[in-house]
Each structure stands twice: as structure tokens, then as C-alpha cells.
Design an enzyme around this catalytic site. Sequence first.
Site, PDB file in Angstrom:
ATOM      1  N   GLU A  64      17.533 -71.965  65.991  1.00  0.00           N
ATOM      2  CA  GLU A  64      17.452 -70.506  65.861  1.00  0.00           C
ATOM      3  C   GLU A  64      18.222 -69.794  66.982  1.00  0.00           C
ATOM      4  O   GLU A  64      17.842 -69.878  68.142  1.00  0.00           O
ATOM      5  CB  GLU A  64      15.985 -70.094  65.883  1.00  0.00           C
ATOM      6  CG  GLU A  64      15.126 -70.855  64.878  1.00  0.00           C
ATOM      7  CD  GLU A  64      13.636 -70.772  65.181  1.00  0.00           C
ATOM      8  OE1 GLU A  64      13.183 -69.728  65.695  1.00  0.00           O
ATOM      9  OE2 GLU A  64      12.929 -71.762  64.893  1.00  0.00           O
TER      10      GLU A  64
ATOM     11  N   HIS B 125      15.950 -67.224  62.291  1.00  0.00           N
ATOM     12  CA  HIS B 125      15.056 -68.394  62.261  1.00  0.00           C
ATOM     13  C   HIS B 125      15.551 -69.399  61.202  1.00  0.00           C
ATOM     14  O   HIS B 125      14.855 -69.696  60.223  1.00  0.00           O
ATOM     15  CB  HIS B 125      13.643 -67.905  61.931  1.00  0.00           C
ATOM     16  CG  HIS B 125      12.546 -68.885  62.212  1.00  0.00           C
ATOM     17  ND1 HIS B 125      12.421 -70.096  61.557  1.00  0.00           N
ATOM     18  CD2 HIS B 125      11.496 -68.826  63.069  1.00  0.00           C
ATOM     19  CE1 HIS B 125      11.364 -70.729  62.013  1.00  0.00           C
ATOM     20  NE2 HIS B 125      10.793 -70.005  62.931  1.00  0.00           N
TER      21      HIS B 125
HETATM   22  O1  TA6 Z   1      10.347 -70.744  65.782  1.00  0.00           O
HETATM   23  C1  TA6 Z   1       9.307 -71.660  65.887  1.00  0.00           C
HETATM   24  C2  TA6 Z   1       7.982 -70.976  65.501  1.00  0.00           C
HETATM   25  O2  TA6 Z   1       7.680 -69.948  66.402  1.00  0.00           O
HETATM   26  C3  TA6 Z   1       6.898 -72.053  65.418  1.00  0.00           C
HETATM   27  O3  TA6 Z   1       5.991 -71.950  66.507  1.00  0.00           O
HETATM   28  C4  TA6 Z   1       6.231 -71.796  64.059  1.00  0.00           C
HETATM   29  O4  TA6 Z   1       5.188 -70.843  64.177  1.00  0.00           O
HETATM   30  C5  TA6 Z   1       7.421 -71.257  63.270  1.00  0.00           C
HETATM   31  O5  TA6 Z   1       8.091 -70.383  64.183  1.00  0.00           O
HETATM   32  C6  TA6 Z   1       7.093 -70.636  61.927  1.00  0.00           C
HETATM   33  O6  TA6 Z   1       6.501 -69.389  62.106  1.00  0.00           O
HETATM   34  P1  TA6 Z   1       6.099 -68.540  60.759  1.00  0.00           P
HETATM   35  O7  TA6 Z   1       5.540 -67.243  61.278  1.00  0.00           O
HETATM   36  O8  TA6 Z   1       7.359 -68.351  59.961  1.00  0.00           O
HETATM   37  O9  TA6 Z   1       5.097 -69.409  60.034  1.00  0.00           O
END
Ligand code: TA6
Length: 277
Positions: free
Chosen positions: A253, A153
Site C-alpha cells: 500500500e 490499499h
Molecule cells: O493495511 C493493513 C490493515 O490496516 C490491516 O490491519 C487490516 O485491518 C486491513 O488493513 C484491512 O482493513 P479493513 O478495514 O479493510 O478490513
Amino acid sequence: MYKLKSFANGFDYIEVQNTASSAKIALQGAHIFEYKREREEDILWLSQESDFQKTKAIRGGVPLCWPRFGSLDKSLPQHGFARTMLFELLEVKEIHEGKTQLILELRDTKESREIWNFSFKLQMKITIAKSLTMQLTTTNLDTKEMFLTQAFHTYFNVSDISDVTIIGLQNRHYFDALVDEEFTQNAEIRFTQEVDRVYQGVNAAVVLEDKRRSISIKSSGSSSVVVWNPWIEKCKRMSGMQALAYKEFVCIESANAFDDFKSLKAGESHRLETLIC
Ligand code: TA6
């Protein structure tokens, strides 16, 4: 050169410095939270509100989403549990003066088996040089088949989100999480609103064009890529983010997400690999 260091609250990390680059990697989540090339701005964005608390995911850098990407599996935390678990540092190898390789490993625990009843080995190999290579290898040590979705991520540091273009996803289908619908990406991606998309059928490098530099993200063992920026309103609701943080980063990602899931039989392994240069 590398050093094992701790913040005042006992949060452990490894600091790496070589002739080409430097990095900081937390043992929790094998989480790279800094990666800089010589005489350059950090490639990774880290929230100014990151307080490095144990069992709390760091906001920024490269959180590992494992053994799930997203929140479809209600029995697991959003993006899984690896990013808040303590990895063991197995090895640090200084391959040459400009290249350092680290191997960190996570095995199932009593706690992990309570929420996800699998025996597993999860190995994160990180190569810090004038490029950053991440290799996340899952081995199913259980007797039953393992369903896996995952992602690096990665939060990329940008000069300003309005100056950013993402190239390489044209003509790819994507799931738009904001409206739960599928679309096809026509042009290069620019940002004028919240973007939260899972692209499928990605088999070439994705390029992040910023005012001050261009970064290539090339993966293997993956054919899905997530692109996310919370924009103004969602950013205000995000934990660990200042209100204007949306201007400073974009997440690109490399994943095995949605249709790009993996299913590992007993004893099988899968490697997700990404090269950032
Ligand atoms: O990768 C995008 C995502 O799924 C968004 O929807 C947002 O929730 C982000 O990840 C951050 O997620 P987190 O659990 O790290 O706050």
C-alpha cells in the site's frame, strides 16, 4: 472503449477496455476492482465474497484509505470514509487505443461534515494502460488546517503467498502493528506468518516477485508503504474473506501513514501517486 454498467442491485461501475488492458472501477470509492493487462491474470485480487453492496467497502482491488489510514482516529471509520462514498465521474478520455484516463471526484457532503468537519475536493485520476497509474489529489477547501493520512490499499493477486518475495524495503525502518514496535528490515520480505507493517523512508520502487511475474510499485508524494497479509488465523476473522484467501493476495500500500502524514493549510493540495507496471 468504456461502458457505464450496474449490478442487479444498482451498484454502478465503469468498464474500460483498450488494446493494452481492461479494468472495472466502482463509482463508490472510485474503487478499481479489476485491472488486467492483455493476455495476463488480473493484477488485482478481488475476494470471491465481494457482494458489491452500497455503503460497504469492496474487499479487494484498491480501496482508498482517506482521510485516515488505520484506526487511530476513533472519530472516523477504520481507513476513513472515502471508500464507501459515491464519487462523481467527471471525465473519461481515450488518450490512444491503449490508454484510457478517468477522473472521478468526491466533495464534502452534509454527512461527511458530520463526522469530519472539513470542506474538501478529492480527485482520483486513473490511467488504464499496460501500466496502471493512480493519482489521488486532496484539496483543502476549508479555512482551517487539515491533517491527512491516506493509502492506496492495493490487494495484489499472487500465485501463492509462500512463493512471494517483496524487494526494495531492505534497510527501511518499519512499525510492526502486531507487536507495536519499531524494527529495521534486513532481508527481502518472505511470508511465513501474519505481516502488518508500515515502512518509512521509502523513496524507490518496491518490487513484488511472484512465481509467474514481477510487478513494480513506484510512488510519489509518499514515503511510507504498508505491507499486509493476514495469514491463517486473522484471515478466518476477516469480513468478506474466505478462510484460505490469505494464500491468494498480498497488500502493498503506497501511503502517507504515521510519520508520513500530510498537513494542508487552507487552499493547499497534496497528490499521492502510484505507478504499477
Ligand atoms: O493495511 C493493513 C490493515 O490496516 C490491516 O490491519 C487490516 O485491518 C486491513 O488493513 C484491512 O482493513 P479493513 O478495514 O479493510 O478490513
